[in-house]
Design a protein around this motif. Structure first.
Motif, PDB file in Angstrom:
ATOM      1  N   LYS A  62       0.848  -1.192   0.000  1.00 56.30           N
ATOM      2  CA  LYS A  62       0.000   0.000   0.000  1.00 56.30           C
ATOM      3  C   LYS A  62       0.881   1.239   0.000  1.00 56.30           C
ATOM      4  O   LYS A  62       2.022   1.220   0.493  1.00 56.30           O
ATOM      5  N   THR A  64       0.222   5.712   0.237  1.00 54.12           N
ATOM      6  CA  THR A  64      -0.711   6.838   0.298  1.00 54.12           C
ATOM      7  C   THR A  64      -0.111   8.000  -0.481  1.00 54.12           C
ATOM      8  O   THR A  64       0.976   8.499  -0.129  1.00 54.12           O
ATOM      9  N   ASP A  89       4.344  10.498  -2.532  1.00 58.50           N
ATOM     10  CA  ASP A  89       3.664  10.528  -1.239  1.00 58.50           C
ATOM     11  C   ASP A  89       3.946  11.858  -0.518  1.00 58.50           C
ATOM     12  O   ASP A  89       4.580  12.772  -1.081  1.00 58.50           O
ATOM     13  N   SER A 119      -5.392  13.103  -0.244  1.00 66.17           N
ATOM     14  CA  SER A 119      -4.587  11.896  -0.016  1.00 66.17           C
ATOM     15  C   SER A 119      -5.413  10.699  -0.471  1.00 66.17           C
ATOM     16  O   SER A 119      -6.637  10.693  -0.339  1.00 66.17           O
ATOM     17  N   TYR A 120      -4.752   9.720  -0.994  1.00 71.16           N
ATOM     18  CA  TYR A 120      -5.470   8.544  -1.526  1.00 71.16           C
ATOM     19  C   TYR A 120      -4.574   7.321  -1.344  1.00 71.16           C
ATOM     20  O   TYR A 120      -3.392   7.338  -1.702  1.00 71.16           O
ATOM     21  N   GLN A 121      -5.153   6.290  -0.768  1.00 66.42           N
ATOM     22  CA  GLN A 121      -4.380   5.070  -0.542  1.00 66.42           C
ATOM     23  C   GLN A 121      -4.585   4.076  -1.687  1.00 66.42           C
ATOM     24  O   GLN A 121      -5.707   3.730  -2.041  1.00 66.42           O
TER      25      GLN A 121
END
Length: 328
Positions: A62, A64, A89, A119-121
């Motif tokens: 993962k 972010t 990031d 923000s996006y994971q």
């Protein structure tokens, strides 16, 4: 005994076996889905793996991101187009990723919605960065003049793998399962269809037959069995399983003769049988070298039915037409 000389039961068994196989494929597919979900619930930090030089392939990771992805390359074939992006990031670390159009559009919507707090994971699996993609990235950064990236220090910036959100380590296996499942369903439907048709055709073939008498004659040990020609001869019946079950009383056969054909450069032969009611049946085709077996069948039929006409000629054709006209 009738069931033993027909393929109906065999066909239905094959259909059931295929269905069981398909059910097993569905079960395995469900298990693989659970494994994928288990992986996605515990992804590893991509930046930590890269920092530790431990970003191996087929690892669920993962990251972010805090900026919209920048497309840096694409590769297409006749069916699909793969798009590669640079991600960043909050700490300005960079990553390479292959994103689906659906994911990219979702990121854009979130970026517009969240504004400066974006923000996006992303969660996906890691795959080795191909040499061609490395060269494109190096070239683009050289043009921009922002970073001095070469093959020697490429791993310091991007690691050795890229993130793919559209593919998992089980994707190839699941594709195989998918085709096995639908292939199994199609094959089972075909076999069930053939089996049902065979049952209907069998009932039609036995409609005007004394089944008890036929069964009793088939149980006798002296029946003539020509498996290559798919023919069984009893005291009173001629039975053929060529293209389904065909049962006729020998006394109802008015005329028969040898017919010849060529299939894939092989000389073949079979019997053409004319029944008094006008129906015509062709036996299973065999190689011409096996013609004596068909001759022995003709001899047997003639012994049981002395009125049987043999050979193809004009006189027999005329006589058969009269028999058809007078048939009640």
């Amino acid at each position: 005994m009738i069931n033993k000389i027909t393929d109906t039961g065999k066909v239905m068994k094959i259909a059931l076996i295929v269905l069981v196989f398909t059910a097993v494929m569905f079960g395995i597919n469900g298990l693989v889905k659970r494994l994928e979900k288990s992986d996605s619930r515990n992804p590893k930090e991509f930046n930590q793996l890269i920092a530790d030089s431990n970003d191996d392939e087929n690892v669920c990771v993962k990251v972010t991101i805090t900026a919209e992805p920048f497309q840096i390359a694409s590769a297409s074939d006749d069916m699909t187009e793969d798009k590669y992006y640079i991600l960043a990031d909050r700490d300005k670390y960079m990553y390479l990723a292959k994103l689906s159009d659906k994911t990219y559009e979702m990121i854009k919507r979130e970026a517009k919605k969240q504004g400066d707090e974006f923000s996006y994971q992303l969660i996906g699996y890691t795959y080795s960065i191909p040499r061609e993609l490395k060269d494109i990235v190096i070239e683009q950064f050289a043009k921009a003049g922002t970073h001095t990236i070469a093959r020697e220090n490429f791993g310091d910036y991007f690691g050795y793998t890229y993130l793919d959100d559209s593919k998992t380590k089980f994707s190839t296996f699941r594709n195989i399962l998918f085709w096995c499942q639908w292939g199994g369903i199609v094959v089972a439907i075909i076999f069930f269809g053939v089996g049902i048709f065979s049952v209907i055709q069998k009932k039609q073939a036995l409609k005007n037959v004394d089944i008890a008498e036929l069964e009793a004659e088939l149980e006798k040990s002296d029946i003539e069995n020509f498996r290559r020609e798919k023919i069984f001869l009893t005291e009173h019946y001629f039975i053929s399983t060529a293209n389904g079950l065909h049962v006729m009383k020998i006394k109802d056969i008015a005329w028969t003769y040898m017919s010849y054909d060529k299939i894939n450069y092989n000389d073949m032969c079979h019997l053409t049988i004319h029944i008094r009611d006008g129906k015509v049946h062709q036996t299973h085709k065999i190689k011409k070298v096996m013609e004596p077996e068909l001759q022995s069948i003709i001899i047997y039929l003639k012994e049981k039915n002395p009125q049987l006409m043999l050979g193809y000629n004009y006189e027999n054709l005329e006589q058969y037409n009269k028999i058809k006209m007078n048939y009640q």
